[in-house]
Scaffold this motif. Structure first.
Motif, PDB file in Angstrom:
ATOM      1  N   ALA A   1       0.846  -1.211   0.000  1.00 39.02           N
ATOM      2  CA  ALA A   1       0.000   0.000   0.000  1.00 39.02           C
ATOM      3  C   ALA A   1       0.878   1.257   0.000  1.00 39.02           C
ATOM      4  N   ASN A   2       2.004   1.200   0.699  1.00 50.85           N
ATOM      5  CA  ASN A   2       2.933   2.345   0.700  1.00 50.85           C
ATOM      6  C   ASN A   2       3.544   2.582  -0.670  1.00 50.85           C
ATOM      7  N   ILE A   3       3.944   1.482  -1.322  1.00 49.41           N
ATOM      8  CA  ILE A   3       4.512   1.630  -2.674  1.00 49.41           C
ATOM      9  C   ILE A   3       3.432   2.237  -3.586  1.00 49.41           C
ATOM     10  N   HIS A   4       2.236   1.689  -3.470  1.00 46.63           N
ATOM     11  CA  HIS A   4       1.113   2.126  -4.309  1.00 46.63           C
ATOM     12  C   HIS A   4       0.859   3.628  -4.148  1.00 46.63           C
ATOM     13  N   SER A   5       0.801   4.097  -2.906  1.00 46.92           N
ATOM     14  CA  SER A   5       0.466   5.522  -2.746  1.00 46.92           C
ATOM     15  C   SER A   5       1.650   6.417  -3.108  1.00 46.92           C
ATOM     16  N   ALA A   6       2.880   5.899  -2.982  1.00 42.68           N
ATOM     17  CA  ALA A   6       4.044   6.735  -3.325  1.00 42.68           C
ATOM     18  C   ALA A   6       4.220   6.887  -4.836  1.00 42.68           C
ATOM     19  N   ILE A   7       3.934   5.847  -5.589  1.00 43.08           N
ATOM     20  CA  ILE A   7       4.233   5.937  -7.037  1.00 43.08           C
ATOM     21  C   ILE A   7       2.994   6.103  -7.905  1.00 43.08           C
ATOM     22  N   GLN A   8       1.799   5.923  -7.344  1.00 44.80           N
ATOM     23  CA  GLN A   8       0.552   6.100  -8.098  1.00 44.80           C
ATOM     24  C   GLN A   8       0.605   5.430  -9.482  1.00 44.80           C
ATOM     25  N   PRO A   9       0.653   4.113  -9.495  1.00 44.47           N
ATOM     26  CA  PRO A   9       0.793   3.421 -10.783  1.00 44.47           C
ATOM     27  C   PRO A   9      -0.436   3.583 -11.690  1.00 44.47           C
ATOM     28  N   GLN A  10      -0.206   3.486 -12.994  1.00 41.66           N
ATOM     29  CA  GLN A  10      -1.339   3.498 -13.941  1.00 41.66           C
ATOM     30  C   GLN A  10      -2.166   2.230 -13.757  1.00 41.66           C
ATOM     31  N   GLU A  11      -1.463   1.129 -13.472  1.00 31.14           N
ATOM     32  CA  GLU A  11      -2.141  -0.160 -13.314  1.00 31.14           C
ATOM     33  C   GLU A  11      -1.611  -0.861 -12.077  1.00 31.14           C
ATOM     34  N   THR A  12      -2.520  -1.343 -11.260  1.00 34.07           N
ATOM     35  CA  THR A  12      -2.126  -2.239 -10.173  1.00 34.07           C
ATOM     36  C   THR A  12      -2.783  -3.578 -10.475  1.00 34.07           C
ATOM     37  N   LEU A  13      -1.957  -4.588 -10.632  1.00 36.23           N
ATOM     38  CA  LEU A  13      -2.484  -5.902 -11.002  1.00 36.23           C
ATOM     39  C   LEU A  13      -2.308  -6.873  -9.840  1.00 36.23           C
ATOM     40  N   PHE A  14      -3.310  -7.690  -9.631  1.00 38.31           N
ATOM     41  CA  PHE A  14      -3.262  -8.695  -8.569  1.00 38.31           C
ATOM     42  C   PHE A  14      -3.107 -10.067  -9.220  1.00 38.31           C
ATOM     43  N   VAL A  15      -2.030 -10.757  -8.847  1.00 43.83           N
ATOM     44  CA  VAL A  15      -1.710 -12.057  -9.447  1.00 43.83           C
ATOM     45  C   VAL A  15      -2.140 -13.171  -8.507  1.00 43.83           C
ATOM     46  N   VAL A  16      -2.843 -14.172  -9.040  1.00 42.36           N
ATOM     47  CA  VAL A  16      -3.298 -15.247  -8.163  1.00 42.36           C
ATOM     48  C   VAL A  16      -3.306 -16.587  -8.894  1.00 42.36           C
ATOM     49  N   ASP A  17      -3.022 -17.629  -8.115  1.00 38.28           N
ATOM     50  CA  ASP A  17      -2.969 -18.991  -8.649  1.00 38.28           C
ATOM     51  C   ASP A  17      -4.401 -19.516  -8.811  1.00 38.28           C
ATOM     52  N   SER A  18      -4.769 -19.744 -10.045  1.00 40.12           N
ATOM     53  CA  SER A  18      -6.125 -20.184 -10.379  1.00 40.12           C
ATOM     54  C   SER A  18      -6.524 -21.480  -9.672  1.00 40.12           C
ATOM     55  N   MET A  19      -5.534 -22.328  -9.432  1.00 43.87           N
ATOM     56  CA  MET A  19      -5.831 -23.646  -8.854  1.00 43.87           C
ATOM     57  C   MET A  19      -6.303 -23.563  -7.402  1.00 43.87           C
ATOM     58  N   THR A  20      -6.166 -22.383  -6.771  1.00 41.36           N
ATOM     59  CA  THR A  20      -6.547 -22.287  -5.361  1.00 41.36           C
ATOM     60  C   THR A  20      -8.032 -21.942  -5.163  1.00 41.36           C
ATOM     61  N   GLY A  21      -8.805 -21.868  -6.232  1.00 43.06           N
ATOM     62  CA  GLY A  21     -10.265 -21.794  -6.138  1.00 43.06           C
ATOM     63  C   GLY A  21     -10.793 -20.680  -5.247  1.00 43.06           C
ATOM     64  N   GLN A  22     -11.605 -21.052  -4.261  1.00 46.18           N
ATOM     65  CA  GLN A  22     -12.216 -20.025  -3.390  1.00 46.18           C
ATOM     66  C   GLN A  22     -11.183 -19.271  -2.557  1.00 46.18           C
ATOM     67  N   ASP A  23     -10.042 -19.919  -2.257  1.00 47.48           N
ATOM     68  CA  ASP A  23      -8.972 -19.203  -1.547  1.00 47.48           C
ATOM     69  C   ASP A  23      -8.477 -18.039  -2.392  1.00 47.48           C
ATOM     70  N   ALA A  24      -8.397 -18.265  -3.697  1.00 53.05           N
ATOM     71  CA  ALA A  24      -7.955 -17.210  -4.613  1.00 53.05           C
ATOM     72  C   ALA A  24      -8.909 -16.029  -4.533  1.00 53.05           C
ATOM     73  N   VAL A  25     -10.184 -16.349  -4.468  1.00 55.09           N
ATOM     74  CA  VAL A  25     -11.200 -15.299  -4.415  1.00 55.09           C
ATOM     75  C   VAL A  25     -11.095 -14.525  -3.098  1.00 55.09           C
ATOM     76  N   ASN A  26     -10.891 -15.247  -1.992  1.00 47.92           N
ATOM     77  CA  ASN A  26     -10.765 -14.584  -0.689  1.00 47.92           C
ATOM     78  C   ASN A  26      -9.518 -13.701  -0.627  1.00 47.92           C
ATOM     79  N   THR A  27      -8.416 -14.203  -1.193  1.00 44.99           N
ATOM     80  CA  THR A  27      -7.185 -13.407  -1.204  1.00 44.99           C
ATOM     81  C   THR A  27      -7.380 -12.161  -2.058  1.00 44.99           C
ATOM     82  N   ALA A  28      -8.061 -12.326  -3.188  1.00 44.86           N
ATOM     83  CA  ALA A  28      -8.341 -11.180  -4.066  1.00 44.86           C
ATOM     84  C   ALA A  28      -9.107 -10.115  -3.301  1.00 44.86           C
ATOM     85  N   LYS A  29     -10.057 -10.562  -2.510  1.00 41.08           N
ATOM     86  CA  LYS A  29     -10.880  -9.609  -1.760  1.00 41.08           C
ATOM     87  C   LYS A  29     -10.005  -8.822  -0.770  1.00 41.08           C
ATOM     88  N   ALA A  30      -9.115  -9.543  -0.071  1.00 41.91           N
ATOM     89  CA  ALA A  30      -8.249  -8.881   0.913  1.00 41.91           C
ATOM     90  C   ALA A  30      -7.338  -7.841   0.236  1.00 41.91           C
TER      91      ALA A  30
END
Ligand code: GDP
Length: 295
Positions: free
Chosen positions: A205-234
């Protein structure tokens, strides 16, 4: 990819396609099977239930029971609803900055570093960009090395500052380096942890607010199913990211994350990773994915 889900949906819809006469009862029965297939694919029960309710509503609204080819009509309704659930029209990434800064986030092992290399390669070869990769995992020297290996593979410069423990300072220095050296895209690979933890979230979050990126991408392992969704939410609650990258789809037979992540975080899946090699990256098109799932 998603073979198990495809088979189950095919079986569910097959029953209906084979019937001489379609009744409200066998439509309901089919949708129950569709719901079961989605839950087996690790889609949250509530999302699966809403999905089949919507399909049912449309089926009754469009008079599937008296249609000439009711089975095909049901397949189309399911396909359209899957497309909507996965995100509707495809979305690109924002490359309007000079340089355009892309911040990668996600847990350790999700495939962040690999994907950073793939994205750099994609932007270089398909979009004629001149990217710079930035190593911001200040805790694991092995991670910095890994990014250098990946950068070498795709012929993209990697900016790192081993020993520097301040990822905000490294990011800023990298952006200045990009400006001075004609790089029009900067891809920042950050440190992940094995699970969501406060220190990691604060750091990104500190990096994000300091550099204000054009794109912030969240990478997640598809095989983790609902865990992936919960992590995405966090991560989304903290970063309000712009898009999701689903990796390891080549090993995912179930597809629950691909199907439900958009509806939970309301952010599009932008790219998918389909292998370990640097060219195993695809733009994510919900309608093509739905076609693929339903065969
Ligand atoms: P990071 O810790 O998030 O940077 O994750 P890495 O990029 O190091 O990836 C972790 C492991 O997943 C590595 O062994 C990668 O080769 C592998 N990996 C990454 N993306 C994919 C993918 O799309 N498919 C497959 N099969 N493996 C992948």
């Amino acid at each position: 990819m998603f073979e198990s889900l495809s088979d189950k949906l095919d079986n569910a819809l097959h029953v209906l396609k084979g019937h001489g006469q379609i009744t409200e009862v066998n439509v309901a029965e089919t949708l129950k099977e569709v719901r079961r297939a989605l839950v087996d694919a690790d889609v949250n029960y509530k999302i699966a239930k809403e999905f089949t309710s919507k399909v049912k509503e449309k089926a009754l609204g469009q008079d599937v029971l008296t249609a000439l080819k009711p089975g095909q009509m049901m397949v189309k309704l399911v396909k359209d609803e899957l497309t909507t659930l996965m995100g509707g029209d495809a979305e690109g990434i924002n490359l309007s900055g000079n340089p355009s800064v892309i911040l990668m986030s996600g847990l350790q092992g999700s495939g962040k570093t690999t994907f950073s290399g793939k994205l750099a390669n994609y932007l270089k070869t398909k979009k004629s960009k001149n990217p710079l990769l930035v190593a911001c995992d200040v805790y694991r020297p092995a991670a910095i090395n890994q990014l250098h290996v990946v950068g070498d593979q795709v012929g993209v410069e990697v900016f790192s500052d081993e020993g520097n423990q301040d990822p905000v300072a490294i990011s800023k220095a990298a952006i200045a380096h990009a400006k001075a050296n004609g790089h029009n895209v900067v891809i920042i690979d950050t440190a992940g942890r094995l699970a969501v933890d406060e220190a990691m979230m604060t750091e990104i979050a500190n990096i994000h607010s300091a550099i204000q990126p054009q794109e912030t991408l969240f990478v997640v392992d598809s095989m983790t199913g609902q865990d992936a969704v919960n992590t995405a939410k966090a991560f989304n609650d903290r970063l309000n990211f712009d898009g999701v990258i689903l990796t390891k789809l080549d090993g995912d037979t179930r597809g629950g994350a691909a199907i439900s992540i958009k509806s939970v975080v309301n952010k599009p899946i932008k790219f998918i990773g389909t292998g370990e090699k640097m060219d195993a990256i695809d733009v994510f098109y919900p309608s093509r994915m739905a076609d693929r799932i339903l065969g």
